[in-house]
Design a protein around this motif. Structure first.
Motif: not given
Length: 686
Positions: A358-373
């Motif tokens: 759940q804490a996987d990070q991805h680069w959304n173009g401006s920040a590193w973010v996760a995808c919580p429920l």
């Protein structure tokens, strides 16, 4: 006056007609006496002659037509013709229809391929509406992508080029142009399509999963769709050593045919047990209707297994009434839900089938973010062809989807799950369709689906994917020290450092690099060479090389290669794709390696090709990505990257884009009918 002439009229024709009309006007002005008459101008042309060539080699006797109803058949009333010995035909097409509909070539057993002889298994090829000059296996792959993803022909061509590694125009005549690589890839597409058709031929005349009769055209469409979905594997087969090492054209074709047969049996997943469900979903009407009335909550059940009341798992895409109310940009929204009950303990999460990520990070173009429920994703309105754009999980994946709908209201739960869902090829969210639903189907009894129940078939084509990585410590890169990474020959020298490493003490020789540069320095691609070994599984190759010491993993492809002759089962059939750094500039070497059956050790790597890397700063991280990846790497579901962040380096990934996936989903009324029958709480979007 010229402004009213048809746009296909040439400048010379316009000049002649203008002069003629002027002459008529002069006669009228002078009275036109004496009973003189003026010839009426010839009517403007209503059709245009379109020249088309059909090739694998040049194909004589192919029936070519304008497929105005997009059914893959040359119907009565559609402009058609038969190719000559050079594979060419001319179609007279209404000017209003030119460039509007795809063209197809039906190639039967009465056709002859100039390079490969008489056709033994009939097949169909197509070309996009705006590129009809050549119909070939390559144009067919472009057209298949257009059907799945929508968009422009240029974008579809770019996708197929990326999947196959081809550089020249896919709409050219590669036979006359002498493009050997395109010729081999195209031939592999044909042979794979024919192999798939041979697997499915007994289904013609039987019933599909919805109870409709399966026609040859249905099988043709399913086969072409299946080959397009595994196009990287097709292109990889075309570069196989058995092909490049062939001494004659006949031997090359024989090698390609063998590879095509293997590809169909191991890659497409389409066979007589599940094709009826595929045909039914393909024939279902496209659902491009917009929601009407007051928006309501909804959901689609993608994956579901049920052992008992205390052991089950499901994945659903859910949306509240507010989510289904279009925003100012006409987007609706949804969120991803995974829920699992293990021995009475329920865990619910949002991203990935593994709740630990759940804490996987991805680069959304401006920040590193996760995808919580609860993270909202978005869908656009459907276009005229039924396609819509989606943005999943804040830029993690962006693409297009297409949905067909079957009304299953009143049908039995047992029948739909057994004959349509469990008979569908493949899997979703780690759950094979063959295991969808309760392990004990008797639990469904005679229950039926309520009104408004739908079975949706959804094709998804990602167009962009984010850099991402698993943040867990188990995903941190570990490398061998410089002495071990230097490799050496343990046969001639017992003092080489790499010879001291074994499965028990390996951790003492490894450490986690702090920078990408440190990782590069310790991955030079120099093996440690041992004497030939043997065990209960068989014998190693005579040059027994260990490569784990100085290479990094790109990914693994199960059942992608054969065990070497004489080795028994010493090695698995997994192809381990690895990489090393050349030490010159940003150079990279890519390898295909054997995997020792006993312990998974990486052995005897062979060079697949070379490429380069780049490092870019993204936020507080540095990301290494690669170019020139080998064609075999396209068969992975992702591309390898490395992410340096917080003083550690993580194995990262970027999901492959362009590849079409097909899933089945039950809508909210259907899903809740199933859950209620099994004593589970209904889905309530919130």
């Amino acid at each position: 006056m010229d402004s009213h002439l048809h746009p296909s009229v040439t400048a010379r024709q316009r000049y002649s007609l203008t002069a003629l009309f002027a002459a008529v006007a002069n006669l009228t002005a002078c009275g036109g006496g004496g009973g003189a008459s003026v010839d009426t101008p010839a009517p403007l042309p209503t059709t245009q002659s379109v020249q088309i060539a059909v090739i694998d080699g040049a194909i004589k006797g192919a029936v070519v037509c304008l497929d105005k109803n997009a059914n893959g058949i040359c119907d009565t009333g559609e402009p058609s013709g038969v190719t000559d010995a050079s594979g060419k035909v001319s179609l007279d097409i209404l000017i209003a229809d030119v460039g509007k509909y795809p063209v197809i070539a039906s190639i039967g057993t009465d056709a002859v391929d100039a390079d490969h002889g008489a056709i033994t298994t009939p097949y169909v090829l197509s070309a996009p509406a705006d590129q009809p000059a050549v119909i070939s296996p390559l144009t067919d792959m472009v057209q298949q992508h257009l059907v799945a993803a929508g968009g422009t022909t240029a974008a579809a061509e770019s996708f197929v080029k990326a999947q196959t590694g081809l550089a020249a125009s896919l709409f050219s005549n590669y036979i006359s142009g002498g493009d050997a690589t395109a010729t081999i890839v195209a031939r592999t597409v044909v042979l794979a399509t024919q192999a798939q058709l041979d697997v499915l031929k007994t289904l013609v005349g039987t019933k599909d999963a919805a109870g409709n009769t399966i026609a040859q055209a249905d099988i043709n469409n399913a086969a072409r769709q299946a080959i397009a979905a595994v196009l990287p594997a097709v292109a990889a087969a075309a570069t196989d050593a058995s092909v490049s090492g062939s001494s004659s054209a006949a031997d090359k074709d024989k090698a390609l045919a063998a590879l095509a047969t293997t590809l169909v049996s191991t890659q497409t997943g389409l066979d007589v047990t599940n094709a009826a469900a595929t045909v039914a979903s393909n024939k279902a009407p496209i659902d491009n209707s917009a929601a009407s009335g007051t928006p309501a909550a909804g959901a689609t059940l993608r994956a579901f297994t049920f052992t008992d009341a205390n052991n089950w798992y499901y994945r659903a895409m859910e949306s509240t009434a507010a989510d289904n109310t279009p925003d100012a940009n006409k987007f609706t929204h949804y969120y991803d839900v995974h829920s699992a009950n293990v021995a009475g303990t329920v865990n619910t999460w949002g991203y990935n089938t593994d709740p630990g990520r759940q804490a996987d990070q991805h680069w959304n173009g401006s920040a590193w973010v996760a995808c919580p429920l609860g993270t909202r994703s978005s869908n656009s309105e459907t276009d005229a062809t039924g396609h819509r754009n989606y943005n999943y999980c804040d830029g993690f994946e962006v693409g297009t989807s297409l949905r067909t709908a079957q009304d299953i209201s009143g049908k039995s739960l047992s029948d739909v799950i057994t004959n349509q869902i469990r008979s569908f090829p493949g899997a979703d969210s780690g759950v094979s369709y063959a295991t969808f639903g309760p392990a004990n189907m008797a639990l469904l009894g005679t229950a039926t689906f309520p009104d408004q129940s739908k079975l949706w078939a959804i094709s998804v084509v990602p167009s962009t994917a984010a850099y991402a990585y698993d943040v867990r410590s188990s995903n941190v890169v570990s490398i061998f020290n410089a002495a071990v990474a230097a490799g050496g020959n343990a046969v001639t020298s017992s003092t080489v450092e790499c010879a001291k490493v074994n499965s028990t003490n390996a951790s003492a020789y490894r450490s986690a690099p702090a920078t990408l540069e440190d990782m590069v320095a310790h991955s030079p691609g120099v093996p440690c060479v041992f004497a030939q070994g043997s065990n209960a599984d068989g014998a190693s190759l005579a040059s027994n090389e260990w490569w784990s010491n100085s290479t990094l993993g790109l990914g693994s492809l199960p059942n992608a290669q054969t065990q070497p002759a004489g080795s028994g089962k010493y090695y698995t059939t997994t192809a381990a794709l690895r990489m090393s750094f050349t030490g010159s500039g940003n150079g990279v070497n890519y390898y295909n390696c054997l995997v020792r059956n006993a312990d998974g050790s990486i052995r005897n790597c062979s060079l697949l090709g070379t490429g380069s890397y780049k490092i870019e700063a993204l936020g507080d991280a540095r990301v290494m990505s690669f170019t020139g990846l080998p064609m075999m790497a396209n068969r992975l579901s992702y591309k390898r990257i490395f992410v340096e962040r917080g003083g550690q380096i993580f194995y990262g990934f970027q999901n492959q884009v362009g590849r079409t996936t097909y899933t089945l989903r039950l809508n909210l009324p259907a899903a809740n009918a199933l859950f209620t029958q099994l004593g589970m709480s209904p889905i309530v979007p919130q």
